[in-house]
Design a protein around this motif. Structure first.
Motif, mmCIF file in Angstrom:
data_model
loop_
_atom_site.group_PDB
_atom_site.id
_atom_site.type_symbol
_atom_site.label_atom_id
_atom_site.label_comp_id
_atom_site.label_asym_id
_atom_site.label_seq_id
_atom_site.Cartn_x
_atom_site.Cartn_y
_atom_site.Cartn_z
ATOM 1 N N ASN A 14 -12.934 81.504 -56.597
ATOM 2 C CA ASN A 14 -13.430 82.574 -57.731
ATOM 3 C C ASN A 14 -14.505 83.378 -57.044
ATOM 4 N N LEU A 22 -7.981 90.632 -56.614
ATOM 5 C CA LEU A 22 -7.667 91.353 -57.887
ATOM 6 C C LEU A 22 -7.887 93.036 -57.845
ATOM 7 N N ILE A 45 -8.342 83.943 -65.519
ATOM 8 C CA ILE A 45 -8.128 85.256 -65.284
ATOM 9 C C ILE A 45 -6.572 85.484 -66.458
#
Length: 338
Positions: A14, A22, A45
């Motif tokens: 993370n 992302l 997410i």
């Protein structure tokens, strides 16, 4: 499109992976496996599938790459499992516990025509990239010495450990950053001098290391300690005609720790006060001193390179030989400690 999944849903996934992945339109995160969802501590997410069934991840035909973000004592087992299920594999560092494990995993990947690679994101640190720029501009002249420092003042870490485990040593945990930088840029050294210590005494954690890697007349030193109240400069580079001093480290980790993410335009970027100083003498004998604009770092470049390798068949940037050499150096550095 490169479709990927993760084994592990903790800090590594993370903080050091997802914020960069992302951002990339050519990469899709489909599934994240977490062994114990009850201990989940990161926000989920949207659009990502979370599962505690590892087979769901391993048997998903859409997923081309699985990223292992677990404790390094599980890297070997998970990497072998991923490759046996015909998936490409990215493994957090340190890559494996031993060079023998690394050799076996690389051989298995080659046999299956797959890619397995270590996540050496610190190759794309701003300070390291800036040092490369300065060296290649040539104002330093012939290189004589490079010092790389990775210091903390965290005595509570080694003081809390009352036994020695090579795999949990400071050299394994942090030398895997700086040693990869050296190997990636300077190659395989002619020889190495090791000074790896337990400052609190035998039977305690390794909490200090100082490795000198020799390349002909050039010496590259990698130094780290848990007991540096005042950190040494991140890099000091000496040449026959000058020197370059970069006091501060890359700022990506600093920003990630306070959740200042890569979608901010100034993420990880140095300000003027972070710039390194280049001092050199020119052909007329005039001495110059100037600040050097920092090159922007980007951990996500590891994924860019993997995309090119998996989707477009290009060679890996982080090679098997480089990773294997690093594992041998880590093993050698701690082999005499008890």
């Amino acid at each position: 499109m490169l479709t990927i999944g993760y084994i592990g849903n903790g800090k590594s996934t993370n903080r050091y992976h997802l914020p960069f992945v992302l951002q990339r339109e050519n990469i899709k995160v489909k599934t994240i496996y977490q062994r114990n969802p009850k201990s989940e501590s990161w926000d989920r997410i949207a659009g990502v599938n979370y599962t505690s069934d590892l087979d769901e991840l391993l048997h998903d035909k859409d997923i081309q790459l699985i990223v292992i973000c677990t404790r390094h004592d599980s890297h070997y087992e998970y990497a072998k499992l991923v490759l046996e299920h015909n998936k490409n594999c990215l493994v957090e560092k340190p890559f494996m516990e031993t060079s023998e494990q690394a050799k076996e995993i690389f051989a298995l990947a080659k046999e299956k025509g797959l890619i397995v690679q270590a996540y050496q994101n610190r190759r794309f640190d701003s300070d390291f990239l800036t040092v490369q720029k300065v060296i290649e501009e040539g104002k330093l002249g012939d290189l004589l010495e490079v010092e790389m420092h990775y210091d903390y003042y965290r005595p509570e870490v080694p003081e809390s450990v009352h036994s020695f485990n090579p795999i949990l040593s400071y050299l394994y945990g942090h030398g895997c950053h700086t040693l990869d930088q050296v190997i990636s840029y300077f190659g395989k050294p002619d020889h190495i001098h090791y000074d790896v210590r337990q400052l609190l005494g035998e039977g305690r954690m390794n909490d200090y290391f100082d490795l000198d890697l020799y390349y002909g007349k050039l010496k590259v030193s990698v130094k780290s300690s848990y007991f540096r109240l005042k950190e040494r400069p991140s890099f000091v580079v000496y040449g026959k005609k000058g020197c370059f001093v970069k006091e501060t480290k890359d700022r990506q980790e600093e920003h990630l720790k306070v959740f200042y993410m890569p979608d901010n335009k100034d993420f990880g970027m140095d300000k003027l006060e972070h710039y390194g100083v280049l001092t050199y003498i020119d052909e007329e004998g005039t001495i110059h001193e100037e600040k050097v604009d920092s090159v922007n770092g980007d951990y996500g470049r590891v994924y860019d390179d993997l995309y090119e390798a998996i989707i477009n068949g290009k060679d890996k940037t982080i090679t098997d030989e480089q990773t294997f050499l690093q594992m041998e150096i880590l093993e050698t550095g701690v082999k005499d400690l008890k």
